[in-house]
Each structure stands twice: as structure tokens, then as C-alpha cells.
Write an enzyme that holds these catalytic residues in place. Structure first.
Site, PDB file in Angstrom:
ATOM      1  N   ASP A 193       7.202   3.640   1.485  1.00  0.00           N
ATOM      2  CA  ASP A 193       6.663   4.921   1.505  1.00  0.00           C
ATOM      3  C   ASP A 193       6.606   5.590   2.790  1.00  0.00           C
ATOM      4  O   ASP A 193       6.139   6.579   2.836  1.00  0.00           O
ATOM      5  CB  ASP A 193       5.234   4.883   0.930  1.00  0.00           C
ATOM      6  CG  ASP A 193       4.300   4.412   1.706  1.00  0.00           C
ATOM      7  OD1 ASP A 193       4.368   3.134   2.103  1.00  0.00           O
ATOM      8  OD2 ASP A 193       3.074   4.983   2.145  1.00  0.00           O
ATOM      9  N   ASP A 242       0.892  -1.181  -0.042  1.00  0.00           N
ATOM     10  CA  ASP A 242      -0.076  -0.156  -0.046  1.00  0.00           C
ATOM     11  C   ASP A 242       0.772   1.248  -0.033  1.00  0.00           C
ATOM     12  O   ASP A 242       1.894   1.469   0.683  1.00  0.00           O
ATOM     13  CB  ASP A 242      -0.719  -0.031   1.388  1.00  0.00           C
ATOM     14  CG  ASP A 242      -1.792  -1.367   1.469  1.00  0.00           C
ATOM     15  OD1 ASP A 242      -2.798  -1.621   0.771  1.00  0.00           O
ATOM     16  OD2 ASP A 242      -1.137  -2.021   2.295  1.00  0.00           O
ATOM     17  N   LYS A 275       7.583  -4.195  10.607  1.00  0.00           N
ATOM     18  CA  LYS A 275       8.568  -3.179  10.539  1.00  0.00           C
ATOM     19  C   LYS A 275       7.832  -2.040  11.362  1.00  0.00           C
ATOM     20  O   LYS A 275       6.752  -1.797  11.446  1.00  0.00           O
ATOM     21  CB  LYS A 275       8.360  -2.308   8.930  1.00  0.00           C
ATOM     22  CG  LYS A 275       8.830  -3.445   7.969  1.00  0.00           C
ATOM     23  CD  LYS A 275       8.602  -2.861   6.535  1.00  0.00           C
ATOM     24  CE  LYS A 275       6.841  -3.007   6.071  1.00  0.00           C
ATOM     25  NZ  LYS A 275       6.638  -2.685   4.601  1.00  0.00           N
TER      26      LYS A 275
END
Length: 254
Positions: free
Chosen positions: A199, A2, A174
Site C-alpha cells: 500500500d 498493515d 523495504k
């Protein structure tokens, strides 16, 4: 995935080109996502909808990483789950018991992103953690880049439970290195020859740094260029989108 490959139901620029380039150059990859709302099989189906074919071994979700961690460290765990069906499915696939129907039996509380979150679920998890159940979060992302804009992510749920219990969760996804290590093990990679593309500075890039990897930020998700410039978390490279990453890989190998 995403914010790197797609946003909601929309493919982001260069997605198909990235996979074509990686395949043609023989670059191994794992699609590692903190999003805990889908199973690996559901991600394969979504990618097929974009015209991209990958194998199940090339997808690693935070539910998969969490299930693998628990199967290794607490195989007898009885788990109360906050999350969507994909999370419970991954836990069961590793032989773990999901006990939401008998929450008093829970030894562990696993919290993933849950778009059907209710106060009753939060209250049950709070009570279990206060009684001593281990508190595990699939991922700490406080926001999620939806088609409508930035909305609350799993980190917002973890924050509510952290404040109400006084207990810090063990994070599997993460920016902790566990998920990166599982991905490298699948590929037969090492920190010296592996890069992470993401991102988000606070999960993808910091997670890559924590695992000793080269880090690449794309600007199609949560982090803007101004935020990247102002942050203490510094990626090794910044690209506009995943297509620009593909172009750089192609140029580096010609």
C-alpha cells in the site's frame, strides 16, 4: 500486512478471499511487513483472529529480517534496542545479545517502531551511535496507517537520530532489497516469478522495484490514487484492494 490485509483491528475487503484464492491456485506467498512492533507468532495469532491460517514460515517481519541479517554479518553483536518486545525477542531467538540493561556494552543500535518511545531511549541511542555503535533501522516508514488515521512510524524516530548524530542508518526492511531477497529465498522464488503487493509507494513498491519484482499497489492504506498518479514511483498494477487482486489472479488462471 498493515494497510493491505487489515487496518488496526479491522480486516480489509477481500482478505479471506485472497488467501483462499492463493491456496486453491498453489501460489506461494510470504507476508512480509515492515511493522516492527510484533513477532511472527503474534502475527499468526492476529491472522487466526480473522479466520486465516498461515504458517510461521509464511510470515517475515522486519525484526526477523534484521535478526537474520545481524546473525549472518555480526553474530557477536551486543544490541541496544529501541522497539517493542517482538523486536528484542527476534534478536534473542537468533542468539544475539540485547544489552538495554547495560547499554554501555552495545556495539549496535537497532531501532524499530516503539509506541512507548521516551526521550531517555532516544538520548541513549544518540550517545551510543556518536560513540561508534552501528546504527540499524528495521524499516524507514515515516507514517503508519492506524484506525485513528495516519500516525508517525519508525522513520520519524530514525529521522530524529539521524539529525542528532549525523549518521545514516543501515535499513533492513523495504525499500531496501534485503527483506525481499530473504522472502524469495524462503519460497524458492526468483524476481522473474515473484510479485510484491503493498500500500506504500516509498517502501513496498520501491522495494519491489529495487529487487526486480513485479509491483502491485492497493489503495487501502497510505497511498491514494492521486498520489500514485503523481509519483515518480510507478507500480506495474493498481487495484482497489486485496480482494480485487484475488479476483485478477482467479481470472488469470481460468
Amino acid at each position: 500486512m498493515d494497510g493491505v490485509l487489515w487496518r488496526g483491528s479491522q480486516a480489509l475487503p477481500g482478505m479471506s478471499r485472497f488467501f483462499e484464492t492463493a491456496r486453491s491456485l498453489g501460489i506461494r506467498f510470504i507476508l512480509a511487513t515492515n511493522n516492527a512492533s510484533k513477532s511472527g507468532a503474534e502475527y499468526l495469532a492476529k491472522l487466526r483472529g480473522f479466520g486465516v491460517s498461515v504458517t510461521l514460515d509464511e510470515v517475515l517481519t522486519s525484526p526477523q529480517a534484521t535478526a537474520a541479517y545481524l546473525a549472518r554479518h555480526a553474530p557477536e553483536a551486543r544490541v541496544f534496542v529501541i522497539g517493542e518486545p517482538g523486536l528484542a525477542a527476534e534478536l534473542r531467538a537468533k542468539g544475539l545479545q540485547v544489552v538495554n540493561e547495560q547499554p554501555e556494552q552495545a556495539t549496535h543500535v537497532v531501532v524499530g517502531w516503539d509506541r512507548a518511545l521516551t526521550y531517555d531511549k532516544l538520548a541513549e541511542a544518540c550517545l551510543l551511535i556518536r560513540r561508534g555503535a552501528a546504527f540499524i533501522g528495521t524499516n524507514p516508514d515515516v507514517t503508519y496507517p492506524s484506525e485513528r488515521g495516519i500516525v508517525p512510524g519508525n522513520g520519524a524516530t530514525l529521522a530524529a537520530l539521524r539529525v542528532s548524530t549525523g549518521v545514516e542508518p543501515l535499513i533492513i526492511g523495504k525499500p531496501q532489497p534485503e527483506m525481499m531477497r530473504q522472502a524469495m529465498a524462503r519460497m524458492g522464488g526468483s524476481p522473474e516469478n515473484t510479485a510484491v503487493v503493498g500500500d506504500r509507494l516509498d517502501t513496498d513498491i520501491l522495494g519491489g522495484q529495487n529487487a526486480g519484482l513485479t509491483t502491485i499497489l492497493v489503495l487501502t492504506g497510505v497511498t491514494s490514487l492521486d498520489e500514485a498518479r503523481d509519483s515518480a514511483i510507478r507500480p506495474d498494477y493498481i487495484f482497489q484492494d486485496i480482494g480485487a487482486v484475488a479476483d485478477a489472479l482467479q481470472q488469470a488462471n481460468t
